[in-house]
Design an enzyme around this catalytic site. Structure first.
Site, mmCIF file in Angstrom:
data_model
loop_
_atom_site.group_PDB
_atom_site.id
_atom_site.type_symbol
_atom_site.label_atom_id
_atom_site.label_comp_id
_atom_site.label_asym_id
_atom_site.label_seq_id
_atom_site.Cartn_x
_atom_site.Cartn_y
_atom_site.Cartn_z
ATOM 1 C CG ASP A 55 44.406 48.003 40.075
ATOM 2 O OD1 ASP A 55 43.788 47.095 40.649
ATOM 3 O OD2 ASP A 55 45.626 48.218 40.241
ATOM 4 C CE LYS A 85 39.694 43.561 37.150
ATOM 5 N NZ LYS A 85 40.718 44.604 37.078
ATOM 6 C CE LYS A 144 31.063 53.363 38.873
ATOM 7 N NZ LYS A 144 31.050 54.805 38.809
ATOM 8 C CD GLN A 177 44.671 39.122 38.668
ATOM 9 O OE1 GLN A 177 44.243 38.076 38.212
ATOM 10 N NE2 GLN A 177 44.453 39.462 39.922
ATOM 11 N N GLY A 237 33.108 58.807 38.495
ATOM 12 C CA GLY A 237 33.414 58.865 39.923
ATOM 13 C C GLY A 237 33.334 57.463 40.494
ATOM 14 N N GLY A 259 42.101 43.291 43.837
ATOM 15 C CA GLY A 259 41.484 44.188 44.823
ATOM 16 C C GLY A 259 40.410 44.950 44.077
ATOM 17 C CG HIS A 260 37.840 43.293 41.921
ATOM 18 N ND1 HIS A 260 37.242 42.278 41.228
ATOM 19 C CD2 HIS A 260 39.112 43.363 41.437
ATOM 20 C CE1 HIS A 260 38.114 41.759 40.365
ATOM 21 N NE2 HIS A 260 39.249 42.400 40.485
HETATM 22 P P1 GDP Z 1 39.412 46.796 39.878
HETATM 23 O O1 GDP Z 1 40.557 46.012 40.429
HETATM 24 O O2 GDP Z 1 39.359 46.751 38.379
HETATM 25 O O3 GDP Z 1 38.088 46.443 40.501
HETATM 26 O O4 GDP Z 1 39.706 48.324 40.259
HETATM 27 P P2 GDP Z 1 40.243 48.877 41.675
HETATM 28 O O5 GDP Z 1 39.143 48.859 42.652
HETATM 29 O O6 GDP Z 1 41.515 48.216 42.061
HETATM 30 O O7 GDP Z 1 40.665 50.343 41.257
HETATM 31 C C1 GDP Z 1 39.763 51.257 40.745
HETATM 32 C C2 GDP Z 1 39.754 52.481 41.670
HETATM 33 O O8 GDP Z 1 39.132 53.558 41.015
HETATM 34 C C3 GDP Z 1 38.949 52.264 42.936
HETATM 35 O O9 GDP Z 1 39.512 53.011 43.968
HETATM 36 C C4 GDP Z 1 37.576 52.794 42.561
HETATM 37 O O10 GDP Z 1 36.827 53.228 43.683
HETATM 38 C C5 GDP Z 1 37.952 53.948 41.697
HETATM 39 N N1 GDP Z 1 37.001 54.289 40.619
HETATM 40 C C6 GDP Z 1 36.240 53.446 39.866
HETATM 41 N N2 GDP Z 1 35.606 54.149 38.901
HETATM 42 C C7 GDP Z 1 35.982 55.437 39.040
HETATM 43 C C8 GDP Z 1 35.679 56.639 38.319
HETATM 44 O O11 GDP Z 1 34.962 56.661 37.336
HETATM 45 N N3 GDP Z 1 36.286 57.795 38.771
HETATM 46 C C9 GDP Z 1 37.116 57.813 39.844
HETATM 47 N N4 GDP Z 1 37.649 58.975 40.202
HETATM 48 N N5 GDP Z 1 37.407 56.697 40.544
HETATM 49 C C10 GDP Z 1 36.863 55.536 40.133
HETATM 50 P P1 IMO Z 2 42.860 43.587 39.986
HETATM 51 O O1 IMO Z 2 41.927 42.397 39.839
HETATM 52 C C1 IMO Z 2 46.751 45.349 39.180
HETATM 53 C C2 IMO Z 2 50.184 42.644 39.103
HETATM 54 C C3 IMO Z 2 51.212 42.794 40.219
HETATM 55 C C4 IMO Z 2 52.462 42.335 39.495
HETATM 56 C C5 IMO Z 2 51.949 41.211 38.607
HETATM 57 C C6 IMO Z 2 52.132 39.813 39.198
HETATM 58 O O2 IMO Z 2 42.655 44.375 41.212
HETATM 59 O O3 IMO Z 2 42.832 44.395 38.729
HETATM 60 P P2 IMO Z 2 51.002 38.454 41.171
HETATM 61 O O4 IMO Z 2 50.737 38.824 42.585
HETATM 62 O O5 IMO Z 2 49.787 38.116 40.371
HETATM 63 O O6 IMO Z 2 52.073 37.416 41.028
HETATM 64 O O7 IMO Z 2 51.633 39.792 40.520
HETATM 65 O O8 IMO Z 2 50.576 41.461 38.403
HETATM 66 N N1 IMO Z 2 48.796 42.424 39.575
HETATM 67 C C7 IMO Z 2 47.849 43.368 39.512
HETATM 68 N N2 IMO Z 2 47.913 44.667 39.135
HETATM 69 N N3 IMO Z 2 45.574 44.812 39.547
HETATM 70 C C8 IMO Z 2 45.484 43.513 39.894
HETATM 71 O O9 IMO Z 2 44.307 42.895 40.139
HETATM 72 C C9 IMO Z 2 46.664 42.742 39.937
HETATM 73 N N4 IMO Z 2 46.949 41.459 40.267
HETATM 74 C C10 IMO Z 2 48.256 41.276 40.026
HETATM 75 O O10 IMO Z 2 51.294 44.133 40.636
HETATM 76 O O11 IMO Z 2 52.941 43.356 38.657
HETATM 77 MG MG MG Z 3 42.220 46.293 41.709
#
Ligand code: GDP
Ligand code: IMO
Ligand code: MG
Length: 437
Positions: A22, A25, A27, A239, A428, A49-50
């Site tokens: 999270d 990535k 973005k 991840q 942001g 979840g991207h």
């Molecule tokens: P990923 O799994 O690495 O693609 O990241 P996620 O989408 O799960 O989580 C990142 C969260 O932070 C999302 O809700 C994005 O919209 C948000 N986000 C990304 N970059 C920024 C930033 O620079 N500032 C803020 N406030 N939110 C951001």
């Molecule tokens: P993105 O790509 C954050 C975490 C789960 C749990 C562990 C194992 O959005 O960054 P799993 O379902 O893979 O067996 O869970 O890994 N986990 C993540 N945490 N971002 C993710 O993906 C994750 N994918 C798995 O919360 O702790």
């Molecule tokens: Mg994510």
């Protein structure tokens, strides 16, 4: 000699998370996409979840690469990815609703494995049986599907094209149910995606047609030929490094190699053909699920990070655990991945903190170290440096030179601590809120 000269191939760049996922990535892959011909996912599955935001719209992708919003770019789901047709169908519908066209711009590897309904069932019963030692899995069937792959029992996308798919499916289903019965008397009592197991299985079967319609490729040939033809490719990680099956805080990890080495296995790319490695991290840390987290905050500051940063899982909606930036883990991740440039996310979330703490070492069993201990747990204490914070709201800022002096100092401190330059600072969630240094 001429004949022995190696042909020059384009190298493949990689973007991956340096923390516990999270990092943002989705973005940044979307921001970088116009510079690439192909975006390829190499591991993980719908546990990812991207999030991508632009023009007031927000999309969350689980299986499809984050290059899908640029019509000129091809997107490849590589052999290292595991695919749940049910989730993929929903994702395609979400994109169609948002006006995003998906057709020949999405290619799926025949060697990618399938997540079956019974994998999700097994994920649920295994997690329950672990009690307070549970991993905190996303319950998407990741562990059981990768287990079948490694134990040579998996079903692959290419099997969908064969006549005996149904027989293979039935055999896997029976084997899984036999295992599940050791944990639960009635597997039908377990719900998946808010449905009874049987209803879910039916929905899964119906979703197969959406997957069958997608273009299948032998992606290792496709990508290597594209590189030879001079195409630019970016591999998109899922991840984060600290969830890697080998190098993360085992067993509180996911079931794939989330590190740069995963690109070689997950796409069929030779190590010598890896180019730039973009390492992405948040200006602080978050983690969902169980496992060690040395800089975790349990106070007001942690609550502020969660609220301001909207730290709730993009896949499960669970609140994310929050803490200060951790330099030893960052250095570890940079070492494992050969990171060539850093991308720092969510700097805006730190605005308003008078003081920002950064862990520079650990005290483990009374000994000071900057290496992650084998058994990092509650007994590993973070040792902090204090940095001065800033008040300014960063949302509308577009130039690095205009950022608050304290933030520039924070960035410099990180660069000097880890020895790799920060090339992008994100302020942001929107595509436009991205500052190149
Ligand atoms: P990923 O799994 O690495 O693609 O990241 P996620 O989408 O799960 O989580 C990142 C969260 O932070 C999302 O809700 C994005 O919209 C948000 N986000 C990304 N970059 C920024 C930033 O620079 N500032 C803020 N406030 N939110 C951001
Ligand atoms: P993105 O790509 C954050 C975490 C789960 C749990 C562990 C194992 O959005 O960054 P799993 O379902 O893979 O067996 O869970 O890994 N986990 C993540 N945490 N971002 C993710 O993906 C994750 N994918 C798995 O919360 O702790
Ligand atoms: Mg994510």
């Amino acid at each position: 000699m001429q004949g022995f000269l190696m042909q020059k191939v384009m190298r493949i760049d990689v973007l991956l998370g340096l923390q516990w996922g999270d990092e943002g990535k989705g973005k940044i892959v979307d921001v970088l996409t116009p510079g690439y011909d192909i975006i390829a996912r190499f591991q993980g599955g719908p546990n990812a979840g991207h999030t991508i935001e632009f023009d007031g719209k927000k999309f969350v992708l689980h299986t499809i690469p984050s290059g899908i919003f640029n019509r000129e770019t091809l997107n490849v789901i590589g052999n290292g990815v595991i695919i749940d047709p049910f989730v993929l169908k929903k994702e395609l519908a979400m994109l169609a609703e948002g006006g995003v066209e998906v057709g020949d711009n999405l290619l799926v590897s025949r060697k990618a494995h399938l997540i079956l309904p019974t994998h999700r069932l097994l994920d649920a019963v295994y997690e329950k049986s672990r009690g307070d030692q549970r991993i905190g899995s996303t319950l998407k069937g990741i562990g059981p599907a990768y287990t079948d792959k490694v134990s040579r029992n998996g079903l692959r996308i290419g099997d969908l094209e064969s006549d005996d798919f149904e027989a293979k499916y039935r055999a896997s289903r029976e084997r899984h149910l036999k295992i599940a019965r050791q944990f639960t008397e009635d597997h039908r009592a377990i719900s998946v995606e808010g449905m009874s197991f049987e209803a879910y299985e039916e929905a899964w079967m119906n979703a197969l047609s959406a997957l069958k319609q997608l273009k299948k490729v032998n992606s290792e040939y496709f990508l290597n030929k594209a590189m030879e033809a001079g195409k630019k490719i970016l591999a998109e990680g899922a991840q984060g490094t600290l969830l890697d099956i080998d190098f993360g805080s085992y067993p509180f990890v996911t079931s794939s190699n989330t590190t740069a080495a995963g690109v070689c296995n997950g796409l069929g790319i030779a190590p010598k053909n890896i180019g730039k490695v973009f390492g992405i991290f948040k200006a602080y840390c978050t983690r969902v699920g169980s496992g060690p987290f040395p800089t975790e905050l349990f106070d007001e500051a942690g609550e502020t990070l969660r609220k301001t940063g909207r730290e709730f899982g993009a896949t499960t909606g669970r609140p994310r655990r929050c803490g200060w930036l951790d330099i030893p883990t960052l250095k570890y991740a940079i070492m494992l991945n050969g990171v060539t440039e850093l991308i720092m996310m969510k700097a805006d979330v730190l605005s308003g903190f008078a003081q920002i703490k950064v862990a520079t070492a650990y005290k483990h069993k009374g000994v000071l170290t900057d290496e992650l201990p084998f058994d990092a747990s509650g007994t590993t204490e973070a040792v902090y440096s204090m940095k001065k914070g800033w008040e300014q709201n960063l949302e509308g800022m577009t130039e690095f030179s205009r950022l608050p002096a304290e933030l520039k100092d924070y960035v410099r401190f990180i660069e000097e601590s880890v020895g790799v330059p920060v090339k992008v600072v994100s302020v942001g969630p929107d595509r436009s809120q991205t500052i190149r240094k």
